[in-house]
Scaffold this motif. Structure first.
Motif, PDB file in Angstrom:
ATOM      1  N   THR A  80       0.814  -1.217   0.000  1.00 40.76           N
ATOM      2  CA  THR A  80       0.000   0.000   0.000  1.00 40.76           C
ATOM      3  C   THR A  80       0.847   1.267   0.000  1.00 40.76           C
ATOM      4  O   THR A  80       0.473   2.259  -0.616  1.00 40.76           O
ATOM      5  CB  THR A  80      -0.981   0.019   1.190  1.00 40.76           C
ATOM      6  N   ALA A  81       1.987   1.264   0.655  1.00 39.15           N
ATOM      7  CA  ALA A  81       2.810   2.479   0.746  1.00 39.15           C
ATOM      8  C   ALA A  81       3.337   2.920  -0.613  1.00 39.15           C
ATOM      9  O   ALA A  81       3.344   4.107  -0.942  1.00 39.15           O
ATOM     10  CB  ALA A  81       3.969   2.259   1.720  1.00 39.15           C
ATOM     11  N   SER A  82       3.762   1.952  -1.431  1.00 33.40           N
ATOM     12  CA  SER A  82       4.379   2.292  -2.719  1.00 33.40           C
ATOM     13  C   SER A  82       3.459   2.036  -3.913  1.00 33.40           C
ATOM     14  O   SER A  82       3.690   2.564  -4.994  1.00 33.40           O
ATOM     15  CB  SER A  82       5.662   1.471  -2.915  1.00 33.40           C
ATOM     16  N   GLY A  83       2.453   1.187  -3.734  1.00 34.01           N
ATOM     17  CA  GLY A  83       1.575   0.807  -4.838  1.00 34.01           C
ATOM     18  C   GLY A  83       2.151  -0.260  -5.741  1.00 34.01           C
ATOM     19  O   GLY A  83       1.544  -0.648  -6.729  1.00 34.01           O
ATOM     20  N   ARG A  84       3.319  -0.790  -5.387  1.00 30.00           N
ATOM     21  CA  ARG A  84       3.941  -1.805  -6.248  1.00 30.00           C
ATOM     22  C   ARG A  84       3.345  -3.190  -5.983  1.00 30.00           C
ATOM     23  O   ARG A  84       2.925  -3.499  -4.867  1.00 30.00           O
ATOM     24  CB  ARG A  84       5.452  -1.826  -6.073  1.00 30.00           C
ATOM     25  N   CYS A  85       3.336  -4.011  -7.017  1.00 27.81           N
ATOM     26  CA  CYS A  85       2.902  -5.396  -6.886  1.00 27.81           C
ATOM     27  C   CYS A  85       4.061  -6.194  -6.300  1.00 27.81           C
ATOM     28  O   CYS A  85       5.126  -6.295  -6.908  1.00 27.81           O
ATOM     29  CB  CYS A  85       2.498  -5.958  -8.241  1.00 27.81           C
ATOM     30  N   ALA A  86       3.842  -6.752  -5.125  1.00 28.59           N
ATOM     31  CA  ALA A  86       4.889  -7.519  -4.442  1.00 28.59           C
ATOM     32  C   ALA A  86       4.916  -8.972  -4.900  1.00 28.59           C
ATOM     33  O   ALA A  86       5.968  -9.602  -4.899  1.00 28.59           O
ATOM     34  CB  ALA A  86       4.692  -7.444  -2.935  1.00 28.59           C
ATOM     35  N   ARG A  87       3.760  -9.501  -5.270  1.00 30.85           N
ATOM     36  CA  ARG A  87       3.703 -10.920  -5.612  1.00 30.85           C
ATOM     37  C   ARG A  87       2.439 -11.195  -6.430  1.00 30.85           C
ATOM     38  O   ARG A  87       1.388 -10.611  -6.170  1.00 30.85           O
ATOM     39  CB  ARG A  87       3.673 -11.751  -4.339  1.00 30.85           C
ATOM     40  N   THR A  88       2.557 -12.093  -7.394  1.00 27.88           N
ATOM     41  CA  THR A  88       1.405 -12.582  -8.157  1.00 27.88           C
ATOM     42  C   THR A  88       1.180 -14.036  -7.795  1.00 27.88           C
ATOM     43  O   THR A  88       2.112 -14.846  -7.844  1.00 27.88           O
ATOM     44  CB  THR A  88       1.648 -12.429  -9.675  1.00 27.88           C
ATOM     45  N   LEU A  89      -0.048 -14.353  -7.421  1.00 26.73           N
ATOM     46  CA  LEU A  89      -0.427 -15.718  -7.045  1.00 26.73           C
ATOM     47  C   LEU A  89      -1.108 -16.365  -8.246  1.00 26.73           C
ATOM     48  O   LEU A  89      -2.197 -15.950  -8.657  1.00 26.73           O
ATOM     49  CB  LEU A  89      -1.359 -15.691  -5.834  1.00 26.73           C
ATOM     50  N   GLN A  90      -0.457 -17.365  -8.819  1.00 26.73           N
ATOM     51  CA  GLN A  90      -0.958 -18.027 -10.020  1.00 26.73           C
ATOM     52  C   GLN A  90      -1.279 -19.480  -9.724  1.00 26.73           C
ATOM     53  O   GLN A  90      -0.582 -20.121  -8.945  1.00 26.73           O
ATOM     54  CB  GLN A  90       0.090 -17.954 -11.125  1.00 26.73           C
ATOM     55  N   GLY A  91      -2.312 -19.987 -10.372  1.00 29.93           N
ATOM     56  CA  GLY A  91      -2.657 -21.390 -10.213  1.00 29.93           C
ATOM     57  C   GLY A  91      -4.116 -21.684 -10.513  1.00 29.93           C
ATOM     58  O   GLY A  91      -4.476 -22.819 -10.796  1.00 29.93           O
ATOM     59  N   HIS A  92      -4.974 -20.672 -10.453  1.00 32.41           N
ATOM     60  CA  HIS A  92      -6.383 -20.888 -10.799  1.00 32.41           C
ATOM     61  C   HIS A  92      -6.536 -20.986 -12.312  1.00 32.41           C
ATOM     62  O   HIS A  92      -5.784 -20.361 -13.067  1.00 32.41           O
ATOM     63  CB  HIS A  92      -7.248 -19.749 -10.250  1.00 32.41           C
ATOM     64  N   ARG A  93      -7.527 -21.745 -12.753  1.00 35.64           N
ATOM     65  CA  ARG A  93      -7.801 -21.922 -14.175  1.00 35.64           C
ATOM     66  C   ARG A  93      -8.932 -21.030 -14.677  1.00 35.64           C
ATOM     67  O   ARG A  93      -9.252 -21.045 -15.868  1.00 35.64           O
ATOM     68  CB  ARG A  93      -8.124 -23.384 -14.462  1.00 35.64           C
ATOM     69  N   ASP A  94      -9.552 -20.289 -13.764  1.00 32.77           N
ATOM     70  CA  ASP A  94     -10.623 -19.369 -14.147  1.00 32.77           C
ATOM     71  C   ASP A  94     -10.537 -18.156 -13.226  1.00 32.77           C
ATOM     72  O   ASP A  94      -9.703 -18.117 -12.321  1.00 32.77           O
ATOM     73  CB  ASP A  94     -11.983 -20.069 -14.048  1.00 32.77           C
ATOM     74  N   TRP A  95     -11.387 -17.178 -13.412  1.00 34.50           N
ATOM     75  CA  TRP A  95     -11.261 -15.917 -12.691  1.00 34.50           C
ATOM     76  C   TRP A  95     -11.404 -16.074 -11.181  1.00 34.50           C
ATOM     77  O   TRP A  95     -12.070 -16.971 -10.697  1.00 34.50           O
ATOM     78  CB  TRP A  95     -12.195 -14.861 -13.245  1.00 34.50           C
ATOM     79  N   VAL A  96     -10.722 -15.195 -10.477  1.00 35.86           N
ATOM     80  CA  VAL A  96     -10.695 -15.189  -9.011  1.00 35.86           C
ATOM     81  C   VAL A  96     -11.739 -14.189  -8.535  1.00 35.86           C
ATOM     82  O   VAL A  96     -11.628 -12.988  -8.785  1.00 35.86           O
ATOM     83  CB  VAL A  96      -9.293 -14.825  -8.479  1.00 35.86           C
ATOM     84  N   GLY A  97     -12.759 -14.705  -7.856  1.00 40.57           N
ATOM     85  CA  GLY A  97     -13.891 -13.869  -7.472  1.00 40.57           C
ATOM     86  C   GLY A  97     -13.861 -13.363  -6.046  1.00 40.57           C
ATOM     87  O   GLY A  97     -14.511 -12.376  -5.723  1.00 40.57           O
ATOM     88  N   SER A  98     -13.105 -14.027  -5.187  1.00 39.92           N
ATOM     89  CA  SER A  98     -13.105 -13.645  -3.776  1.00 39.92           C
ATOM     90  C   SER A  98     -11.710 -13.855  -3.202  1.00 39.92           C
ATOM     91  O   SER A  98     -11.047 -14.840  -3.523  1.00 39.92           O
ATOM     92  CB  SER A  98     -14.124 -14.496  -3.012  1.00 39.92           C
ATOM     93  N   VAL A  99     -11.286 -12.915  -2.354  1.00 42.87           N
ATOM     94  CA  VAL A  99      -9.968 -12.994  -1.716  1.00 42.87           C
ATOM     95  C   VAL A  99     -10.091 -12.570  -0.256  1.00 42.87           C
ATOM     96  O   VAL A  99     -10.953 -11.762   0.086  1.00 42.87           O
ATOM     97  CB  VAL A  99      -8.928 -12.104  -2.434  1.00 42.87           C
ATOM     98  N   ALA A 100      -9.221 -13.115   0.591  1.00 39.50           N
ATOM     99  CA  ALA A 100      -9.207 -12.731   2.009  1.00 39.50           C
ATOM    100  C   ALA A 100      -7.848 -13.057   2.604  1.00 39.50           C
ATOM    101  O   ALA A 100      -7.150 -13.960   2.137  1.00 39.50           O
ATOM    102  CB  ALA A 100     -10.293 -13.475   2.786  1.00 39.50           C
ATOM    103  N   PHE A 101      -7.489 -12.299   3.633  1.00 42.60           N
ATOM    104  CA  PHE A 101      -6.299 -12.578   4.436  1.00 42.60           C
ATOM    105  C   PHE A 101      -6.703 -13.363   5.671  1.00 42.60           C
ATOM    106  O   PHE A 101      -7.816 -13.193   6.191  1.00 42.60           O
ATOM    107  CB  PHE A 101      -5.633 -11.276   4.912  1.00 42.60           C
ATOM    108  N   SER A 102      -5.795 -14.195   6.185  1.00 43.65           N
ATOM    109  CA  SER A 102      -5.994 -14.816   7.489  1.00 43.65           C
ATOM    110  C   SER A 102      -5.907 -13.719   8.553  1.00 43.65           C
ATOM    111  O   SER A 102      -5.332 -12.657   8.300  1.00 43.65           O
ATOM    112  CB  SER A 102      -4.948 -15.899   7.736  1.00 43.65           C
TER     113      SER A 102
END
Length: 84
Positions: free
Chosen positions: A33-55
């Motif tokens: 959030t401080a810099s706006g840079r993408c730190a990591r891309t999580l790849q592995g789904h075969r279709d669109w990602v509709g929901s995300v959450a942190f522990s």
């Protein structure tokens, strides 16, 4: 560095330092959030990602996809820990 298709969901980490996004490009991304840079891309789904959450401790993330899977990710490494 951004998503190639539109963003379906976004959420702040518990400490506010990161934003997790899920997209129709079949990826999730972790943004600093401080810099706006993408730190990591999580790849592995075969279709669109509709929901995300942190522990609650911010150490893991969960993504739910139109491919009928849920994936649990380790934030530090970007490694998929489990597919449900």
């Amino acid at each position: 560095q951004g998503h190639r298709e539109h963003v379906q969901s976004a959420v702040f980490s518990p400490d506010g330092k990161w934003v997790l996004t899920g997209s129709h490009d079949c990826t999730a991304k972790i943004w600093e959030t401080a810099s706006g840079r993408c730190a990591r891309t999580l790849q592995g789904h075969r279709d669109w990602v509709g929901s995300v959450a942190f522990s609650p401790d911010g150490e893991q993330a969960v993504t739910a996809s139109q491919d009928s899977t849920i994936k649990i990710w380790e934030i530090g490494s970007g490694r998929c820990l489990q597919t449900l």
